[in-house]
Design a protein around this motif. Structure first.
Motif, PDB file in Angstrom:
ATOM      1  N   MET A   3       0.759  -5.623  -2.863  1.00 38.64           N
ATOM      2  CA  MET A   3       0.455  -4.793  -1.715  1.00 38.64           C
ATOM      3  C   MET A   3       0.663  -5.563  -0.399  1.00 38.64           C
ATOM      4  O   MET A   3       0.550  -4.984   0.671  1.00 38.64           O
ATOM      5  CB  MET A   3      -0.996  -4.304  -1.781  1.00 38.64           C
ATOM      6  CG  MET A   3      -1.295  -3.380  -2.954  1.00 38.64           C
ATOM      7  SD  MET A   3      -0.380  -1.843  -2.850  1.00 38.64           S
ATOM      8  CE  MET A   3      -1.039  -1.155  -1.340  1.00 38.64           C
ATOM      9  N   ALA A   5       2.028  -6.979   2.839  1.00 42.29           N
ATOM     10  CA  ALA A   5       3.015  -6.351   3.711  1.00 42.29           C
ATOM     11  C   ALA A   5       4.320  -7.134   3.755  1.00 42.29           C
ATOM     12  O   ALA A   5       4.331  -8.365   3.769  1.00 42.29           O
ATOM     13  CB  ALA A   5       2.438  -6.206   5.110  1.00 42.29           C
ATOM     14  N   ASP A 181      -5.122  -3.753  -0.399  1.00 46.52           N
ATOM     15  CA  ASP A 181      -4.911  -3.726   1.040  1.00 46.52           C
ATOM     16  C   ASP A 181      -5.619  -4.907   1.708  1.00 46.52           C
ATOM     17  O   ASP A 181      -6.690  -5.334   1.263  1.00 46.52           O
ATOM     18  CB  ASP A 181      -5.457  -2.418   1.628  1.00 46.52           C
ATOM     19  CG  ASP A 181      -4.656  -1.200   1.188  1.00 46.52           C
ATOM     20  OD1 ASP A 181      -3.419  -1.309   1.074  1.00 46.52           O
ATOM     21  OD2 ASP A 181      -5.269  -0.132   0.954  1.00 46.52           O
ATOM     22  N   SER A 212     -10.220  -3.569  -1.348  1.00 48.95           N
ATOM     23  CA  SER A 212      -9.571  -4.161  -0.181  1.00 48.95           C
ATOM     24  C   SER A 212     -10.356  -5.355   0.359  1.00 48.95           C
ATOM     25  O   SER A 212     -11.556  -5.495   0.097  1.00 48.95           O
ATOM     26  CB  SER A 212      -9.421  -3.108   0.924  1.00 48.95           C
ATOM     27  OG  SER A 212      -8.611  -2.043   0.493  1.00 48.95           O
ATOM     28  N   LYS A 274       1.138  -8.378  10.332  1.00 50.96           N
ATOM     29  CA  LYS A 274       2.029  -7.935   9.257  1.00 50.96           C
ATOM     30  C   LYS A 274       2.781  -9.134   8.683  1.00 50.96           C
ATOM     31  O   LYS A 274       2.934  -9.272   7.466  1.00 50.96           O
ATOM     32  CB  LYS A 274       3.016  -6.906   9.813  1.00 50.96           C
ATOM     33  CG  LYS A 274       4.019  -6.371   8.798  1.00 50.96           C
ATOM     34  CD  LYS A 274       5.006  -5.424   9.473  1.00 50.96           C
ATOM     35  CE  LYS A 274       6.070  -4.943   8.493  1.00 50.96           C
ATOM     36  NZ  LYS A 274       7.106  -4.113   9.171  1.00 50.96           N
ATOM     37  N   CYS A 278      -0.834  -8.780   6.213  1.00 52.70           N
ATOM     38  CA  CYS A 278      -1.817  -7.702   6.325  1.00 52.70           C
ATOM     39  C   CYS A 278      -1.151  -6.327   6.278  1.00 52.70           C
ATOM     40  O   CYS A 278      -0.038  -6.142   6.780  1.00 52.70           O
ATOM     41  CB  CYS A 278      -2.622  -7.840   7.617  1.00 52.70           C
ATOM     42  SG  CYS A 278      -3.535  -9.394   7.711  1.00 52.70           S
ATOM     43  N   THR A 279      -1.866  -5.382   5.706  1.00 50.71           N
ATOM     44  CA  THR A 279      -1.372  -4.005   5.608  1.00 50.71           C
ATOM     45  C   THR A 279      -2.030  -3.094   6.630  1.00 50.71           C
ATOM     46  O   THR A 279      -1.512  -2.015   6.928  1.00 50.71           O
ATOM     47  CB  THR A 279      -1.656  -3.433   4.200  1.00 50.71           C
ATOM     48  OG1 THR A 279      -3.076  -3.497   3.948  1.00 50.71           O
ATOM     49  CG2 THR A 279      -0.933  -4.225   3.126  1.00 50.71           C
ATOM     50  N   HIS A 280      -3.192  -3.507   7.154  1.00 50.18           N
ATOM     51  CA  HIS A 280      -3.944  -2.715   8.117  1.00 50.18           C
ATOM     52  C   HIS A 280      -4.505  -3.634   9.200  1.00 50.18           C
ATOM     53  O   HIS A 280      -4.643  -4.845   9.000  1.00 50.18           O
ATOM     54  CB  HIS A 280      -5.097  -1.966   7.431  1.00 50.18           C
ATOM     55  CG  HIS A 280      -4.646  -0.940   6.439  1.00 50.18           C
ATOM     56  ND1 HIS A 280      -4.154  -1.283   5.192  1.00 50.18           N
ATOM     57  CD2 HIS A 280      -4.623   0.428   6.503  1.00 50.18           C
ATOM     58  CE1 HIS A 280      -3.832  -0.179   4.527  1.00 50.18           C
ATOM     59  NE2 HIS A 280      -4.109   0.860   5.301  1.00 50.18           N
ATOM     60  N   ILE A 318       2.398  -1.057   9.377  1.00 55.67           N
ATOM     61  CA  ILE A 318       1.025  -1.559   9.273  1.00 55.67           C
ATOM     62  C   ILE A 318       0.127  -0.524   9.945  1.00 55.67           C
ATOM     63  O   ILE A 318       0.434  -0.047  11.036  1.00 55.67           O
ATOM     64  CB  ILE A 318       0.864  -2.962   9.903  1.00 55.67           C
ATOM     65  CG1 ILE A 318      -0.590  -3.442   9.839  1.00 55.67           C
ATOM     66  CG2 ILE A 318       1.404  -3.024  11.311  1.00 55.67           C
ATOM     67  CD1 ILE A 318      -0.766  -4.919  10.213  1.00 55.67           C
TER      68      ILE A 318
END
Length: 387
Positions: A3, A5, A181, A212, A274, A278-280, A318
């Motif tokens: 997952m 990024a 995540d 997450s 990103k 990181c995804t968020h 992201i």
């Protein structure tokens, strides 16, 4: 399936040279050397280790103008703010190879490919929304940066020596779990109870997977004159990390000099996080905002950065996670402000100014406001600086 990024632009840049003989040869081939200031060395570190991927060096004039005017590199890829080498040195011209040093240590080799005179008024208006030198970044580009900007490739030799370690994007990615995540939390101040509640509760957001994690990723480069020094903030983070010992919270430190650019800076931070895997990204009220010292007015709207991030999140790859507006209540502890109002709960407040006054006076700090370990560090540093 992983997952983590994908880096911005598709691949993670790493220009670091590992072979000692190759480093010596590169160093010997340089025409002259220059010293980097604390702001510049942050940019170099992010360039050579991939924090600014897909950039492999400083922007040339075409990329610079494209980012200023359109918030995109010349190839069309989103990029929040220019990354340029500034100088007044007439020796720095295209074709020169320069050894970049920081505190007498060789950091990188800079192959200059372009040199140009920027339109700083245009840069200020487009990137920061104002030409007022009351804005810290406008003041920085106007009074601190040199009259020339230069572009060209950066080849890394060694990391800057700091009192706090800054892991590379590759190292942070290796530390993070691969099957869930990762939510980034950006800050430039010590973390108090409300901050901790905010980023741990963010893990309950419906858009995130059940397992997450949060990456707490404070900026430890040069900040604003009234901010707490980076080394002190680092010490507060380390004691808090030990005190909380939360397996769903990861910690790393970012060598980045804040521009306080509101919406544009939100995009820049999302790109950087990103690249760190990181995804968020948690975006709260007044993200990277600042006020005029003349009239006290905000340069940006309270949710301008958040809305801007939402607008571009699909293209960036992201997702922004809006931060909760939390308050402390006598009856139920930390809850959202909306819930406290609906239930008629008694809200307790302690301003930052009052907190600093209590800290200096040696008064007891309420445990609902700040962590004991963090307060201890801040007291010790305050006493040491006044001794």
């Amino acid at each position: 399936m992983s997952m983590v990024a994908e880096p911005h632009g598709g691949s993670l840049v790493n220009t670091m040279v590992k072979n000692c003989q190759a480093k010596k040869a590169l160093t010997a081939s340089c025409d002259f050397e220059v010293d980097l200031d604390d702001r510049q060395v942050c940019d170099v570190e992010l360039l050579m280790q991939g924090g600014f991927s897909p950039l492999t060096g400083y922007m040339d004039e075409n990329d610079y103008l494209s980012v200023v005017n359109n918030m995109r590199l010349e190839n069309g890829l989103l990029f929040g703010l220019p990354v340029v080498y500034d100088t007044n040195d007439e020796r720095v011209v295209p074709g020169k190879r320069i050894l970049l040093k920081h505190q007498h240590i060789p950091i990188a080799v800079f192959d200059v490919t372009s040199k140009y005179v920027p339109n700083k008024a245009l840069e200020a208006k487009k990137c920061y929304g104002t030409t007022s030198i009351e804005h810290p970044a406008v003041s920085m580009i106007t009074t601190e940066r040199g009259k020339y900007y230069c572009g060209g490739k950066i080849t890394g030799l060694s990391r800057p020596i700091r009192e706090f370690p800054c892991k590379s994007p590759e190292e942070v990615r290796a530390d993070l779990p691969k099957d869930t995540d990762v939510v980034a939390f950006q800050c430039r101040n010590p973390i108090h109870r409300a901050h901790y509640e905010l980023f741990t509760r963010a893990l309950d957001d419906s858009q995130l997977k059940m397992n997450s994690v949060v990456l707490v990723h404070p900026t430890c480069g040069p900040t604003q004159p009234d901010d707490i020094p980076g080394i002190v903030r680092y010490k507060t983070y380390e004691v808090l990390k030990e005190q909380t010992n939360n397996p769903r919270v990861f910690w790393a430190y970012l060598p980045y000099s804040m521009h306080m650019a509101g919406p544009r800076e939100a995009i820049q931070h999302m790109i950087i996080r990103k690249n760190f895997g990181c995804t968020h990204f948690i975006i709260g009220r007044d993200m990277a905002g600042c006020k005029s010292s003349l009239d006290g007015n905000d340069f940006y709207g309270a949710y301008e950065a958040q809305d801007f991030a939402k607008l571009h999140s699909d293209e960036l790859g992201i997702k922004p996670v809006p931060s909760l507006n939390l308050v402390f209540t006598e009856q139920e502890g930390y809850v959202t402000a909306e819930y406290a109002k609906e239930k008629g709960l008694t809200v307790k407040n302690l301003s930052g100014t009052k907190f600093r006054q209590m800290l200096r006076a040696g008064d007891e700090i309420p445990s609902w406001f700040a962590f004991e370990s963090v307060v201890k560090v801040l007291r010790e540093e305050a006493q040491a600086s006044s001794a």
